[in-house]
Design a protein around this motif. Structure first.
Motif, PDB file in Angstrom:
ATOM      1  N   TYR A  81      37.708  35.332  43.977  1.00 34.91           N
ATOM      2  CA  TYR A  81      36.409  35.994  43.793  1.00 34.91           C
ATOM      3  C   TYR A  81      35.484  35.749  44.968  1.00 34.91           C
ATOM      4  CZ  TYR A  81      34.987  31.369  41.975  1.00 34.91           C
ATOM      5  OH  TYR A  81      34.744  30.019  41.817  1.00 34.91           O
ATOM      6  N   GLY A  82      35.797  34.706  45.768  1.00 38.44           N
ATOM      7  CA  GLY A  82      34.937  34.379  46.901  1.00 38.44           C
ATOM      8  C   GLY A  82      34.969  35.431  47.987  1.00 38.44           C
ATOM      9  N   ILE A  83      36.159  35.978  48.272  1.00 39.75           N
ATOM     10  CA  ILE A  83      36.251  36.950  49.373  1.00 39.75           C
ATOM     11  C   ILE A  83      35.490  38.242  49.060  1.00 39.75           C
ATOM     12  CG2 ILE A  83      37.878  38.440  50.625  1.00 39.75           C
ATOM     13  CD1 ILE A  83      39.693  36.006  50.889  1.00 39.75           C
ATOM     14  N   PRO A  84      35.708  38.846  47.859  1.00 40.09           N
ATOM     15  CA  PRO A  84      34.894  40.034  47.570  1.00 40.09           C
ATOM     16  C   PRO A  84      33.400  39.717  47.514  1.00 40.09           C
ATOM     17  CG  PRO A  84      36.713  39.850  46.017  1.00 40.09           C
ATOM     18  CD  PRO A  84      36.718  38.605  46.835  1.00 40.09           C
ATOM     19  N   LEU A  85      33.052  38.577  46.920  1.00 44.05           N
ATOM     20  CA  LEU A  85      31.633  38.239  46.821  1.00 44.05           C
ATOM     21  C   LEU A  85      31.041  38.025  48.209  1.00 44.05           C
ATOM     22  CD1 LEU A  85      29.066  37.521  45.340  1.00 44.05           C
ATOM     23  CD2 LEU A  85      29.976  35.250  44.895  1.00 44.05           C
ATOM     24  N   PHE A  88      29.876  37.735  39.832  1.00 43.50           N
ATOM     25  CA  PHE A  88      31.290  37.531  39.543  1.00 43.50           C
ATOM     26  C   PHE A  88      31.978  38.846  39.179  1.00 43.50           C
ATOM     27  CE2 PHE A  88      34.750  36.206  36.628  1.00 43.50           C
ATOM     28  CZ  PHE A  88      35.489  35.483  37.546  1.00 43.50           C
ATOM     29  N   ILE A  89      31.426  39.542  38.184  1.00 44.16           N
ATOM     30  CA  ILE A  89      32.089  40.770  37.725  1.00 44.16           C
ATOM     31  C   ILE A  89      31.913  41.903  38.742  1.00 44.16           C
ATOM     32  CG2 ILE A  89      32.125  42.516  35.918  1.00 44.16           C
ATOM     33  CD1 ILE A  89      33.322  39.903  35.093  1.00 44.16           C
ATOM     34  N   TYR A  90      30.668  42.113  39.174  1.00 40.62           N
ATOM     35  CA  TYR A  90      30.454  43.213  40.121  1.00 40.62           C
ATOM     36  C   TYR A  90      31.254  43.019  41.403  1.00 40.62           C
ATOM     37  CZ  TYR A  90      28.290  45.948  43.805  1.00 40.62           C
ATOM     38  OH  TYR A  90      28.112  46.768  44.892  1.00 40.62           O
ATOM     39  N   PRO A  91      31.173  41.843  42.053  1.00 43.01           N
ATOM     40  CA  PRO A  91      31.976  41.665  43.276  1.00 43.01           C
ATOM     41  C   PRO A  91      33.471  41.827  43.021  1.00 43.01           C
ATOM     42  CG  PRO A  91      30.381  39.913  43.086  1.00 43.01           C
ATOM     43  CD  PRO A  91      30.332  40.675  41.804  1.00 43.01           C
ATOM     44  N   PHE A  92      33.905  41.424  41.820  1.00 43.96           N
ATOM     45  CA  PHE A  92      35.331  41.566  41.532  1.00 43.96           C
ATOM     46  C   PHE A  92      35.739  43.038  41.568  1.00 43.96           C
ATOM     47  CE2 PHE A  92      38.785  42.338  38.567  1.00 43.96           C
ATOM     48  CZ  PHE A  92      39.750  41.500  39.086  1.00 43.96           C
ATOM     49  N   PHE A  93      34.967  43.872  40.858  1.00 40.08           N
ATOM     50  CA  PHE A  93      35.317  45.294  40.858  1.00 40.08           C
ATOM     51  C   PHE A  93      35.053  45.928  42.220  1.00 40.08           C
ATOM     52  CE2 PHE A  93      35.104  44.613  36.280  1.00 40.08           C
ATOM     53  CZ  PHE A  93      36.322  45.168  35.937  1.00 40.08           C
ATOM     54  N   TYR A  94      34.018  45.435  42.890  1.00 41.18           N
ATOM     55  CA  TYR A  94      33.760  45.912  44.252  1.00 41.18           C
ATOM     56  C   TYR A  94      34.972  45.608  45.132  1.00 41.18           C
ATOM     57  CZ  TYR A  94      31.647  46.334  48.854  1.00 41.18           C
ATOM     58  OH  TYR A  94      31.388  46.681  50.141  1.00 41.18           O
ATOM     59  N   GLY A  95      35.465  44.373  45.006  1.00 41.69           N
ATOM     60  CA  GLY A  95      36.618  43.974  45.809  1.00 41.69           C
ATOM     61  C   GLY A  95      37.846  44.799  45.459  1.00 41.69           C
ATOM     62  N   LEU A  96      38.022  45.056  44.152  1.00 44.48           N
ATOM     63  CA  LEU A  96      39.165  45.857  43.723  1.00 44.48           C
ATOM     64  C   LEU A  96      39.081  47.248  44.329  1.00 44.48           C
ATOM     65  CD1 LEU A  96      41.644  45.726  41.858  1.00 44.48           C
ATOM     66  CD2 LEU A  96      40.221  46.694  40.045  1.00 44.48           C
ATOM     67  N   ALA A  97      37.891  47.848  44.267  1.00 46.77           N
ATOM     68  CA  ALA A  97      37.705  49.183  44.833  1.00 46.77           C
ATOM     69  C   ALA A  97      37.880  49.139  46.342  1.00 46.77           C
ATOM     70  CB  ALA A  97      36.317  49.706  44.461  1.00 46.77           C
ATOM     71  N   ASP A  98      37.296  48.096  46.944  1.00 42.73           N
ATOM     72  CA  ASP A  98      37.380  47.939  48.395  1.00 42.73           C
ATOM     73  C   ASP A  98      38.839  47.843  48.842  1.00 42.73           C
ATOM     74  OD1 ASP A  98      36.359  47.662  50.915  1.00 42.73           O
ATOM     75  OD2 ASP A  98      36.170  45.473  50.790  1.00 42.73           O
TER      76      ASP A  98
END
Lengths: 280, 292, 366
Positions: free
Chosen positions: A121-125, B33-43
């Motif tokens: 979760y750290g990398i996307p955040l 936590f949740i938003y970055p997770f989905f952001y990362g998934l989309a990214d």
């Protein structure tokens, strides 16, 4: 306890203690190696260094700009402690006192960060934080550290709040306490020991939190552990003793808070949640 | 008769002023936590170039990348098994100690000092001129200095130093949670120490050990600083977190970095779910005693 | 480590006919002597209660007999054979724990059958005995449940069945009723005695409740500070405690201190604020000795006239047949007494022990 006296069980007992002893010996050896090296004039190919000196502490303090790093570390850590304390205790209070539809999902949400590797979760955040312009900034470091510490406070506080009899609050209401004085006079004193324990644990964990801080820390927002990592990573550049002097400074700052925390909590609570022992 | 007010109806389902206290904390978790997770998934599904799944395709077609999964598991699984295998018998002995505090305090040191400090210490301690090699040569176990850093074993050692105390303290809290009278009961009924362990303790401990395994595994699986500092980050200890970090912060390809982070989370969750799933084959109730 | 006369076979422990002897048992924890020389012979089939306040050593004694605690000194013999160095699993005793200590992961059937499995008894024979034991505690219908699904009373029955199914020569019970509510406690009390009479094992029963001990036991052993204070039948203890602490435990709640002013035969009198109070001497006393008169509330009576101890009523309560009250004497000591009518708070009363019901002991330290 029950005695067992067979020869096999004696050997087994000895073996178990021997393994435990060896582990502790190695562990203390690792820590001692850092401390000894930080005071060494020269230490190559011998059991102990040739001579002792304190000069590495002065040079490390200057070289690694530790006065600002230590300051930043404490600013970050206290910001994380205060924010996760405020939010965590209120959240834990609601979760401990109320049953509502969807509560299980909320609890799961607070459990997940402890079950998922920080880099996942750290990398996307970190990506999001950089795009918001918070990458490398003080608040970026604080925000990313909230992800593991807020759930930690919540999970430590829920059982603690659950064991406070809700009838105490009811009694205070009956005797005419308003919400404000209920909180100040009744809840806060009752919650204080648990909060103190939870927050000291968060403090110790945040000082040592490397992975997340590392992802967003910039030159002015490095904490001690990140500086230590960079120093060890580039270990050819500086004297090993200087790096180890910094490691000792890091160790002392951590252990100071650890010792303080251990006045209020059991060591195993640093990894496990508070549990009541069975009465017997 | 009037219908109950909305407020009363909400309160009866558990929504009132107190419940609202959950919101600030929840908001932070959703935002961080949740938003970055989905952001990362989309990214991760919007690669720099190529089709939407290009990042994943690249990862699984490039041995330099997909071998990191094996490298990580090859470290994390043995380390977790070793840590747990030592933690259980030692916790069983320590449970009988009346003064456990000194021991638990020493053991909590490496956890609080963290992997970076331990890696720094191990570089000296395990080095060719370090105390470990010297003692081994002195007692005759090694013929000459053995290379223990900048390879698999350095990382392994660091994961044991920080992971064993973690597994031990968790196991100890489960073991001491079992009512000692249960063991005494088994003893008076004729069960030998071995039978007491196999028939009474172990079945009661399995759920706790599964959780301990998972938490210890998560820590070992996430290995990052010690794999860089103590291992050979380009070779045998190029673990998946190194791959993710390099993609995101050295090649500045946050899309690929996020993709690797997602793969990392998925692999780890699969193992955790497997372990926790097998737990349902065992008893999962309270172990403190049978009162009430 | 092994017995001279036994070769470890599990069925070797003599059934039903073995006499248990505790000979100078000592057990210390560091510098603290939890057991300080316990001598006790228990005949086969006896129901013995170990009675005393918490911390008196009664549970320690039981755990030593069970083998859960080692001895610091002394011997335990069963049927003449030393067993104190045997591990608990080789003694073959049944034990019922205060917390029940059922195996939470096993069904009632497997809990009760655990001891049989350990003895290698399986199949139809085991099933028959499990059902028999459960029938004895009237719990046949719950056989496939887990302990967590049972009520406290039912769990206690399972614990008893589990202890007796192995037909132990001795059943040890450690405050088995203390976690139950009052009504259930009375019910189980009767059942425990009934089960004891049916299976004929020796029972050693630890409790801090004198009612329980008095109603259950053939003989009561009163303990205090690691020593035996008195051994006797319930009637003995109830009527003739030999020690003031035992008297205390047996409901002699009121203590009145004063010098002995007259002795005649077994009786003696003390002087309290000018009044003469008479009691039976439980220790030799002479005129002038500092003594303590101890008496039960029901035997300290408010009298309307003449000779007695003056006191002021503090409170009264009605308990069915009579009124019981608390009064304060001139020296501020508290007296529990009986009266046939309600007395107002603050009223003066004169209290006199019923004839032959008060006991006289030497004052501690005198």
């Amino acid at each position: 306890m029950i005695r067992d006296q067979g020869l096999l069980s004696k050997i087994w007992r000895f073996a178990v203690w021997a393994v435990a002893g060896l582990f502790i010996l190695n562990l203390l050896g690792v820590i001692a190696a850092v401390i000894v090296n930080s005071f060494a004039t020269r230490w190559l190919g011998t059991w102990l260094p040739l001579g002792l000196t304190t000069k590495w502490y002065f040079s490390a303090w200057k070289e690694f700009q530790l006065s600002s790093v230590v300051l930043v570390t404490f600013q970050v850590v206290f910001a994380v402690v205060i924010i996760s304390g405020l939010l965590g205790v209120t959240t834990a209070y609601a979760l401990a006192r109320r049953d509502f539809p969807g509560k299980r999902i909320v609890v799961l949400l607070f459990l997940l960060p402890l079950l998922i590797p920080p880099l996942t979760y750290g990398i996307p955040l970190a990506t999001v934080l950089y795009q918001l312009g918070l990458g490398g900034s003080f608040w970026g470091v604080v925000l990313i550290n909230l992800v593991p510490s807020l759930p930690f406070v919540v999970l430590v506080m829920i059982p603690f709040i659950e064991q406070i009899d809700p009838r105490i609050e009811a009694a205070a209401r009956v005797f005419g306490a308003g919400t404000g004085s209920l909180f100040l006079r009744i809840l806060l004193p009752l919650l204080l020991p648990g909060m103190l324990a939870a927050l000291l644990l968060v403090l110790v964990r945040t000082i040592a939190m490397f992975e997340l801080t590392f992802l967003v820390a910039g030159p002015t927002s490095q904490t001690l552990v990140v500086s230590l990592y960079y120093a060890v990573f580039a270990s050819g550049v500086r004297a090993g003793q200087s790096i180890d002097a910094m490691a000792v400074i890091y160790m002392v700052t951590t252990l100071f808070w650890l010792v303080l925390a251990l006045q209020f909590v059991n060591p195993s609570q640093i990894v496990a949640r508070a549990k009541q022992q069975p009465a017997s | 008769m009037r219908a109950p007010s909305l407020r009363t109806r909400l309160a009866s389902r558990g929504f009132d002023g107190t419940t609202l206290l959950v919101l600030p904390g929840l908001a932070v978790m959703l935002g961080l936590f949740i938003y970055p997770f989905f952001y990362g998934l989309a990214d991760s599904l919007m690669p720099k170039e190529g089709v939407w799944y290009a990042n994943y395709a690249n990862f699984f077609s490039d041995p330099f990348q997909y071998r990191t999964i094996a490298a990580t598991l090859w470290l994390a699984i043995p380390v977790t098994i070793v840590n747990l295998a030592f933690a259980v018998p030692i916790a069983f002995r320590v449970r009988l100690m009346t003064r456990q505090r000194l021991l638990t305090t020493i053991l909590v040191l490496p956890i609080t000092l963290g992997t970076v400090f331990v890696a720094d210490g191990l570089l000296t301690f395990l080095g060719p001129q370090g105390w470990f090699n010297r003692v081994m040569i002195l007692v005759g176990l090694f013929d000459g200095p053995v290379k223990l850093t900048n390879n698999y074993w350095g990382v392994f050692a660091s994961l044991v130093i920080t992971g064993f105390p973690f597994a031990f303290l968790l196991t100890l809290s489960y073991v001491t949670g079992i009512d000692p009278a249960i063991e005494q009961a088994a003893a008076t009924l004729g069960a030998s120490p071995r039978q007491r362990f196999m028939r009474v303790f172990l079945p009661l401990l399995v759920p706790g050990l599964a959780v301990t395994f998972c938490l210890a595994f998560v820590q070992a699986f996430a290995v990052f600083p010690s794999a860089v500092l103590l291992g050979s980050p380009a070779g045998s200890t190029r673990v998946i977190s190194i791959a993710a970090y390099q993609a995101a912060f050295e090649q500045y390809d946050h899309s690929l970095g996020s993709a690797i982070a997602m793969i990392m989370g998925a692999v780890e969750l699969v193992i955790v779910l497997l372990v926790l799933g097998s737990r349902s084959l065992f008893y999962r109730g309270p172990t403190g005693g049978t009162k009430g | 480590m092994t017995l001279p006369a036994q070769d470890g076979a599990k069925t070797q422990v003599p059934k039903q006919t073995a006499r248990l002897e505790l000979d100078g048992l000592r057990r210390s924890f560091g510098s603290y002597n939890a057991l300080d020389g316990i001598d006790l012979t228990i005949e086969p089939g006896e129901f013995i209660a170990l009675l005393g306040p918490s911390g008196c050593g009664k549970s320690t004694a039981l755990n030593c007999v069970a083998g859960l605690l080692g001895l610091s000194g002394g011997e335990i013999r069963l049927g003449g054979n030393r067993i104190d160095e045997l591990e608990p699993e080789k003694r073959g005793f049944g034990m019922v724990f205060q917390s029940y200590a059922l195996f939470p992961h096993m069904s009632v059937r497997r809990n009760v059958g655990f001891g049989l499995t350990m003895q290698g008894i399986r199949g139809a024979e085991a099933d028959r005995r499990i059902e028999e034991a459960l029938a004895l505690v009237r719990l046949e219908s719950q056989i496939d449940k887990l302990p967590g699904q049972l009520s406290g009373g039912q769990q206690q029955r399972v614990a008893i069945a589990r202890a007796i199914v192995i037909r132990p020569p001795i059943v040890l019970m450690d405050e088995p009723l203390s976690n139950l509510d009052a009504k259930l406690r009375l019910e189980m009390r009767a059942e425990i005695r009934g089960i004891h009479d049916q299976i004929g094992s020796t029972t050693i029963y630890v409790t801090h409740d004198q009612d329980e001990a008095l109603s259950l036991a053939d003989r009561i052993v009163v303990m205090s500070q690691g020593r035996i204070m008195q051994i006797g039948s319930p009637q003995d203890l109830y009527q003739r405690p030999v020690h003031i602490e035992v008297a205390d435990f047996m409901g002699f709640r009121t203590r009145i201190a004063g010098p002995i002013v007259g002795v005649s035969g077994e009786e003696a009198a003390i002087d309290v604020a000018g009044a003469r109070l008479t009691g039976t001497m439980r220790e030799p006393l002479r005129i002038g000795d500092a003594a303590v008169l101890s008496v039960r509330p029901e035997d300290l009576v408010a009298v309307d006239d003449g000779n007695g101890m003056p006191a002021t009523v503090v409170s009264m309560e009605y308990r069915g047949r009579a009124f019981f009250g608390m009064a304060r004497a001139g020296d501020d000591s508290v007296l529990y007494f009986r009266a046939d009518r309600a007395l107002p708070r603050g009223a003066s009363v004169t209290l006199q022990p019923a004839s032959g019901q008060a006991l006289l002991f030497k004052e501690a330290g005198a």
